[in-house]
Design a protein around this motif. Structure first.
Motif, mmCIF file in Angstrom:
data_model
loop_
_atom_site.group_PDB
_atom_site.id
_atom_site.type_symbol
_atom_site.label_atom_id
_atom_site.label_comp_id
_atom_site.label_asym_id
_atom_site.label_seq_id
_atom_site.Cartn_x
_atom_site.Cartn_y
_atom_site.Cartn_z
ATOM 1 N N ALA A 174 -1.405 -25.620 -2.776
ATOM 2 C CA ALA A 174 -1.091 -25.236 -1.403
ATOM 3 C C ALA A 174 0.410 -25.237 -1.126
ATOM 4 O O ALA A 174 0.883 -24.536 -0.244
ATOM 5 C CB ALA A 174 -1.800 -26.172 -0.429
ATOM 6 N N SER A 175 1.153 -26.016 -1.881
ATOM 7 C CA SER A 175 2.584 -26.102 -1.598
ATOM 8 C C SER A 175 3.352 -26.408 -2.875
ATOM 9 O O SER A 175 2.799 -26.953 -3.830
ATOM 10 C CB SER A 175 2.852 -27.202 -0.566
ATOM 11 O OG SER A 175 2.618 -28.472 -1.150
ATOM 12 N N PRO A 176 4.632 -26.077 -2.899
ATOM 13 C CA PRO A 176 5.462 -26.417 -4.055
ATOM 14 C C PRO A 176 5.513 -27.924 -4.305
ATOM 15 O O PRO A 176 5.589 -28.363 -5.455
ATOM 16 C CB PRO A 176 6.838 -25.870 -3.685
ATOM 17 C CG PRO A 176 6.576 -24.798 -2.683
ATOM 18 C CD PRO A 176 5.354 -25.237 -1.942
ATOM 19 N N ALA A 177 5.439 -28.713 -3.241
ATOM 20 C CA ALA A 177 5.463 -30.169 -3.413
ATOM 21 C C ALA A 177 4.243 -30.641 -4.200
ATOM 22 O O ALA A 177 4.364 -31.492 -5.098
ATOM 23 C CB ALA A 177 5.524 -30.852 -2.046
#
Length: 89
Positions: free
Chosen positions: A36-39
């Protein structure tokens, strides 16, 4: 009626029982979720890669199973067709 029974018995006996692969035996793997996210990708990248690798391996097994089921179905149809043609010769 007895002729029909005799013909169906002939067909049943002419077709050997084999261990068949059926499409219903093939299990479609669950598609992994995209990050869902780069993190999340940075933190769980190794786990995500492993999950996708598992998916691709299971997908290949699934496709091989479908190919085997198709080959099995084609062989079954050929046997029935041969028995059918013999019946009317």
């Amino acid at each position: 009626m007895s002729r029909l029974l005799a013909c169906s018995t002939f067909i049943a006996l002419a077709i050997p029982a084999t261990a068949e692969t059926l499409a219903m035996h093939c299990v479609l793997p669950l598609r992994p979720e995209l990050a869902a996210s780069p993190a999340l990708l940075n933190e769980y990248g190794d786990d995500i890669r492993a999950e996708f690798n598992t998916y691709f391996n299971e997908a290949q097994t699934y496709l091989n199973c479908l190919a085997a089921a198709s080959a099995s179905a084609q062989a079954e149809v050929r046997l029935v067709l041969d028995a059918y043609q013999e019946m009317f010769q």
